[in-house]
Design an enzyme around this catalytic site. Sequence first.
Site, short mmCIF file in Angstrom:
data_model
loop_
_atom_site.label_atom_id
_atom_site.label_comp_id
_atom_site.label_asym_id
_atom_site.label_seq_id
_atom_site.Cartn_x
_atom_site.Cartn_y
_atom_site.Cartn_z
N PHE A 49 -34.14 38.71 38.83
CA PHE A 49 -33.14 39.76 38.87
C PHE A 49 -32.35 39.63 40.17
CE2 PHE A 49 -31.36 43.87 39.53
CZ PHE A 49 -31.25 44.48 38.29
N HIS A 107 -18.17 49.58 23.41
CA HIS A 107 -18.47 48.24 22.94
C HIS A 107 -18.20 47.16 23.97
CE1 HIS A 107 -19.06 45.10 20.07
NE2 HIS A 107 -17.83 44.66 20.13
N GLU A 109 -16.74 44.11 12.57
CA GLU A 109 -15.41 44.19 12.00
C GLU A 109 -15.28 43.30 10.77
OE1 GLU A 109 -12.49 44.96 14.99
OE2 GLU A 109 -11.53 43.09 14.42
N LEU A 143 -23.96 47.97 15.97
CA LEU A 143 -22.61 47.66 15.53
C LEU A 143 -22.59 47.19 14.08
CD1 LEU A 143 -19.62 46.94 16.54
CD2 LEU A 143 -20.46 44.61 16.44
N GLY A 170 -10.95 41.76 18.38
CA GLY A 170 -12.25 41.27 17.95
C GLY A 170 -12.20 39.77 17.79
N PHE A 227 -9.56 38.94 10.81
CA PHE A 227 -10.18 39.85 11.77
C PHE A 227 -9.16 40.85 12.25
CE2 PHE A 227 -13.87 40.44 14.64
CZ PHE A 227 -14.87 40.05 13.76
N LYS A 260 -31.87 37.74 34.19
CA LYS A 260 -32.92 38.76 34.24
C LYS A 260 -33.68 38.85 32.94
CE LYS A 260 -29.76 42.68 33.42
NZ LYS A 260 -29.32 43.97 33.92
N ASN A 291 -12.12 37.51 20.02
CA ASN A 291 -11.54 36.75 21.13
C ASN A 291 -12.53 36.57 22.27
OD1 ASN A 291 -9.05 35.88 20.39
ND2 ASN A 291 -7.89 37.48 21.45
N GLU A 323 -21.61 39.50 16.24
CA GLU A 323 -21.79 39.29 14.82
C GLU A 323 -20.62 38.56 14.18
OE1 GLU A 323 -22.70 43.14 13.13
OE2 GLU A 323 -23.97 43.64 14.83
N GLN A 339 -13.45 49.51 25.74
CA GLN A 339 -13.22 49.46 24.30
C GLN A 339 -14.28 50.23 23.51
OE1 GLN A 339 -13.52 45.59 21.86
NE2 GLN A 339 -11.38 46.23 21.65
N HIS A 384 -15.60 50.60 19.76
CA HIS A 384 -15.54 49.95 18.46
C HIS A 384 -15.62 51.04 17.40
CE1 HIS A 384 -16.51 47.37 15.08
NE2 HIS A 384 -16.35 46.30 15.84
N ARG A 418 -9.06 44.44 23.77
CA ARG A 418 -9.42 43.11 23.30
C ARG A 418 -9.39 43.07 21.79
NH1 ARG A 418 -14.50 40.52 21.50
NH2 ARG A 418 -15.48 42.57 21.52
N GLY A 433 -26.14 34.09 29.50
CA GLY A 433 -25.53 34.36 28.20
C GLY A 433 -24.57 33.24 27.84
N GLY A 443 -26.63 34.70 35.26
CA GLY A 443 -26.44 35.07 33.85
C GLY A 443 -26.64 33.88 32.94
N ARG A 473 -8.85 47.82 17.40
CA ARG A 473 -9.96 48.75 17.59
C ARG A 473 -9.56 50.04 18.28
NH1 ARG A 473 -14.39 44.14 19.28
NH2 ARG A 473 -14.57 43.33 17.16
N LEU A 521 -15.90 35.70 22.26
CA LEU A 521 -16.76 34.52 22.23
C LEU A 521 -16.01 33.26 22.67
CD1 LEU A 521 -18.94 35.25 19.06
CD2 LEU A 521 -19.56 35.51 21.45
C1 FAD Z 1 -22.84 44.15 19.11
C2 FAD Z 1 -21.76 43.27 19.63
C3 FAD Z 1 -21.06 42.45 18.79
C4 FAD Z 1 -20.08 41.61 19.27
N1 FAD Z 1 -19.41 40.82 18.39
C5 FAD Z 1 -18.45 39.98 18.85
C6 FAD Z 1 -17.75 39.14 17.97
O1 FAD Z 1 -18.00 39.13 16.76
N2 FAD Z 1 -16.82 38.30 18.44
C7 FAD Z 1 -16.55 38.26 19.77
O2 FAD Z 1 -15.70 37.46 20.15
N3 FAD Z 1 -17.20 39.06 20.64
C8 FAD Z 1 -18.14 39.92 20.22
N4 FAD Z 1 -18.80 40.75 21.11
C9 FAD Z 1 -18.54 40.63 22.54
C10 FAD Z 1 -19.29 39.47 23.14
O3 FAD Z 1 -20.49 39.25 22.45
C11 FAD Z 1 -19.68 39.70 24.58
O4 FAD Z 1 -18.57 40.06 25.28
C12 FAD Z 1 -20.22 38.43 25.18
O5 FAD Z 1 -21.31 37.98 24.44
C13 FAD Z 1 -20.61 38.56 26.60
O6 FAD Z 1 -21.23 37.35 27.01
P1 FAD Z 1 -21.56 37.02 28.50
O7 FAD Z 1 -22.03 35.62 28.54
O8 FAD Z 1 -20.43 37.38 29.35
O9 FAD Z 1 -22.73 38.00 28.87
P2 FAD Z 1 -24.14 38.29 28.21
O10 FAD Z 1 -24.38 37.51 27.00
O11 FAD Z 1 -24.26 39.76 28.15
O12 FAD Z 1 -25.14 37.73 29.29
C14 FAD Z 1 -25.34 38.35 30.50
C15 FAD Z 1 -26.36 37.53 31.25
O13 FAD Z 1 -26.42 37.95 32.58
C16 FAD Z 1 -27.75 38.16 32.97
N5 FAD Z 1 -27.77 39.17 34.03
C17 FAD Z 1 -27.15 40.36 34.03
N6 FAD Z 1 -27.41 41.01 35.15
C18 FAD Z 1 -28.22 40.21 35.90
C19 FAD Z 1 -28.84 40.32 37.16
N7 FAD Z 1 -28.71 41.41 37.93
N8 FAD Z 1 -29.62 39.31 37.58
C20 FAD Z 1 -29.79 38.21 36.82
N9 FAD Z 1 -29.22 38.07 35.64
C21 FAD Z 1 -28.45 39.04 35.18
C22 FAD Z 1 -28.43 38.58 31.72
O14 FAD Z 1 -29.79 38.30 31.79
C23 FAD Z 1 -27.74 37.70 30.70
O15 FAD Z 1 -28.35 36.43 30.65
C24 FAD Z 1 -19.77 41.60 20.64
C25 FAD Z 1 -20.47 42.43 21.49
C26 FAD Z 1 -21.44 43.29 21.01
C27 FAD Z 1 -22.11 44.23 21.94
#
Ligand code: FAD
Lengths: 579, 265, 118, 138
Positions: A156, A353, A245, A242, A390, A116, A37, A392, A49, A230, A232, A388, A13, A11, A285, A394
């Site tokens: 993947f 969400h 909030e 989305l 909002g 928030f 992936k 928290n 956001e 959750q 939203h 959760r 992210g 991952g 939420r 990030l």
């Molecule tokens: C629209 C929206 C708005 C949000 N706003 C807020 C906010 O304002 N404040 C807040 O605190 N939170 C917010 N959140 C929640 C927060 O953004 C997410 O919980 C958080 O970004 C998740 O990050 P992560 O690093 O865990 O995963 P992600 O950023 O989802 O990354 C997942 C990673 O895993 C990889 N991956 C997945 N499966 C595989 C696989 N099988 N093989 C290889 N790679 C894989 C993907 O490619 C990706 O790189 C929001 C969420 C959404 C949907």
Amino acid sequence: MDHSHDVVIVGGGGAGLRAAIAVAETDPRLSVGVISKVYPMRSHTVSAEGGAAAVIRPDDSLDDHAYDTVSGGDWLCDQDAVEAFVAEAPQELFRLEHWGCPWSREPDGRIAVRPFGGMKKMRTWFAADKTGFHLLHTLFQTTLKYEQVVRYDEWFVTRLIVGDGRVHGVVAIELRSGRIAAIGAKAVILCAGGCGRVYPFTTNANIKTGDAMALALRAGAPLKDMEFVQYHPTGLPFTGILITEAARAEGGRLINKDGYRYLQDYDLGVPEPWPVLRSMELGPRDRLSQAFVHEVEKGRTTDTPYGPVVHLDLRHLGRTTINARLPFVRELCREYERIDPVEDLIPVRPVVHYMMGGVHTDIDGATSLEGLYAAGEVACVSINGANRLGSNSLPELLVFGRRAGQAAAAYASGAGGPGPAVRAQADDERHRLEHDLLFKTDGHEHVSALRQEMQDLMEDSAGIYRTGDSLAKAAGTLRELRERFRDTALGDHSRTFNTQLTAALELSFMLDVAEAIVACALLREESRGAHQRTDFPARDDQRFLAHSLIYRDPGGSYRVEYLPVTITRWPPGERVYGR
Amino acid sequence: MPDHITLRVTRYRPEEDTEPGIQEYEVPLREEWAVLDGLNHVKDHLDATLSYRWSCRMGICGSCGMTVNGEPKLSCAAFLADYAPGPVRVEPLANFPVIRDLVVEIGDFMSKLAKVKPWIIEEPQAGRGDEAGGDREVGRGGLVGGDTDEHLQTPAEMDEYHQFSMCINCMLCYAACPVYGLDPQFIGPAAIALAQRYNLDSRDHGAAERLDVLSQHDGIWGCTFVGECTRACPKDVDPAGAIQRYKLTAATESLKAFLLPRGAK
Amino acid sequence: MARRRSPEPYLWLLFSAGGVLSALLMPILVLLFGVVIPLGWISPPGHEDLLGLLRNPITRIVLFALCALSLCHWAHRFRYTLYDGLRIKHLNELIIVACYGVAIIGSIMAGYLLFVSL
Amino acid sequence: MTDRPEYTEFHPRWYRPRMSTYWWLRRRSYLAFILRELSSVFVAWFVLYLLLLVSAVGQGATAYRRFLDWSATPWLLAVNLMAFVFIAFHAVTWFNLAPQAIVVRLRGRRVQRRRIVASIHLGWIVLSVLVIWLVMGR
Ligand SMILES: Cc1cc2nc3c(=O)[nH]c(=O)nc-3n(C[C@H](O)[C@H](O)[C@H](O)COP(=O)(O)OP(=O)(O)OC[C@H]3O[C@@H](n4cnc5c(N)ncnc54)[C@H](O)[C@@H]3O)c2cc1C
Ligand code: SF4
Ligand code: F3S
Ligand code: FES
């Protein structure tokens, strides 16, 4: 072994990249592989956001943040984890500031904060309303400077390699060539995000299919608190985009079809012209989404081709505020709804969400399987409890991404290389992928149809409100869907960028996750936070002040256990908002 | 409004084809549907073998760039209704090698991003101690406000670079830029805008290092200010402006270094 | 750090200066001496007046700058037009010598005409 | 750009589109770009023309007369008309693009693009009037 690293991160992210930097900084000699992936900056963190919470104002305190989090989570949070989280969140956000994140500022140059939902004080840092975007790009660009971080973009992951009770790496497909490779590692950190796509109507991106939740489950590591999904309260109909909030934090109001601020009818406070913390539109939420369902039942919502909606009113904020604080909201409304929030009401409805549950980890991201760590939305350290708050999530990515990275680095420095079982498992997986999926021609089911059935089933039976009957039925249907999945054949047998193959793999992951959600929801006979059982409408601390842990046996059957909640300083109390 | 629209999609299957071909699909035409929704309809109901990239479908992840009726667009933000009655031509992004169907190879772009050192470069000596991820002691209930080492940055200072920080790496600008099409060595609009994003950040001290990369022939000088990059950009980043401003800075820096060989910073 | 000495920044500065100057002065000059006067819409300035104007040191300097910089402007732009429009980058050296060579020779001639022979 | 490896199992063959030499005909904005770039040819031409004028004036009244007569020949008129169109196009595009390339600050605030363009055009007009006055007015 085709490739190997000391630490492999699944991952790219927010959590994954933060973990990668942590490993690189803890021990620069370790080599790190980041497998994703999608290209890392496409990860779903990019969509966040509203902002990221961390205490910095003099009138605020870590205790306040902890209390808001614990009560917001309906006392299902592990309070030791929450205390570590709130204490480390500020320094993580400052670190991000040092790496270049363009946090919005006060006129004197200091970091600005906004209110928030569910937070008693102003403590949400923001980068206009593209916080996640800036956060992710800042992290991604910062990782580019570490030479020991090797990226596997558009690879993947399909399986964890496990032997002798610990993890040895992963098997992954390089999408552009279709090559199936084993990537060995002393430690693996799962950072693959949530699973909103299990539901039909979600804010989550196409990639959020719970892959790593299923990977962990299949490797023998349990998932925790999966029943807490959750919703939203403010998503755009049809697209599920989305509306953050922050729109309500800036003063946006929710009104029903009569123009009435209906939240006052649901014990969320009295309407004031300007936002009041922990009240009305700034309630949590789960409660806001539940209020919507009651409005629908009372016939006070507006019908659209995409279901009933209420409206979010930002008009009184004026163009200047909207442009300065909520430019992305305006951009999204204009692009995707063809309305302008400066002049029009925004139609909204609750939308899936976030997953409070995930891979069970301790406070350092370690799972129950040796060498396997998890962080981010895929993990459940238990700071989010039953709901959760909002902003928290990030900081959670950062705090626990870093902790998991450090722990994995420490473990990898001492661990030995992979054993011989690895090769066999990789071959076995290659065989499975090629013969049971890619080149299989005799099958009758279609991936997209099965997916649709699963999603609709989940919305109907494991939505905002659930009952024992519907959940039990859903469990049966999911088992059938899993059987039918075995009978799929792909129309696409190409090795090159085969997105039907990935869709099929994702569907199989989602089916596992859906079964876990339903199984846990069925057994939790109470209502708490985001889990509302109409047949058990009250919270039951006697029986359920506990985390559900779900295991999957190799045979495919599930087993649920309970783990007590860690309480340090805030004994369970009533959740009070707006009074 | 008719209730269907034709998509003429470019297909390329590397196993069989030596050249791309065109395939037509009839998809429902709905007010809210973007080109991407049309493609998803194809994938789910008409032809599962069609490959393309997408993720957020809200114009922020940057993965769904395609050429729609000849223009580089985010397919999740290009609405079918705007192309009615059709047909709509959907092709892969121009100027990139095609891996398959609508999927292009972007490794070149990714390596260029890294080349411009897109991270904060601190002042040489002023290293800070706590970068190793150590936990700074924060007392329970204590305040972090006063003693943090946050860099101050006024809204005006942020304004300097903010526009250039909005890039989602969608590469529409590369697809629009003929210079990149003619000469893939050219480092290209988004990468230069990203360099500017850091150069103009009041916290950064890496301008000189980046200049060395960008003042080479394939850097900024290749750009002839066609300006199409800015027109194509869905996020108003204005890479063309970034490049021209950079040229001016680079030229004055060179001039300074030439006139004051020693003293120049 | 070894600074690469590339001529590009200087060429670009000359190109830009030429662009500015030609954009400011040329349209009116072409209009006057290339179109309006030849068409006879207005009568040409007398020889003595024009000679006086041209011998003014400021005029000499301005015109020299206009000519020399405009030629640099042309050389630079034309070079890239040849690259992009005709895709003949392989003739790179030849093009560079030809374009900037012409600009240099032209500037010398302009200097001679304006400062020596006038 | 030229080698196109055959498809092998793990090496997809990438299709590399090649840009046609006539790419600038493909889009209106590309064509405008090429025309803008070609304006430099007329800039150079006018330098030559101007130098011929200067040299004629320097050689005396008769040479000047001859130059004026030559300049009125139809083909030369046609060339100069065209030159005028192109050079004006160059001037307008140059001025319109200038604010994209430079940031002007007045009392710490960024000056709006429209303002910059407007003031450049104003200066341009003033300068042109000055030239007319210098050449004709005395
Ligand atoms: C629209 C929206 C708005 C949000 N706003 C807020 C906010 O304002 N404040 C807040 O605190 N939170 C917010 N959140 C929640 C927060 O953004 C997410 O919980 C958080 O970004 C998740 O990050 P992560 O690093 O865990 O995963 P992600 O950023 O989802 O990354 C997942 C990673 O895993 C990889 N991956 C997945 N499966 C595989 C696989 N099988 N093989 C290889 N790679 C894989 C993907 O490619 C990706 O790189 C929001 C969420 C959404 C949907
Ligand atoms: S500059 Fe604009 S067009 Fe280019 S990659 Fe960035 S967002 Fe896309
Ligand atoms: S289109 Fe290309 S040539 Fe320059 S101004 Fe933009 S990069
Ligand atoms: S799908 Fe993310 S930008 Fe279009």
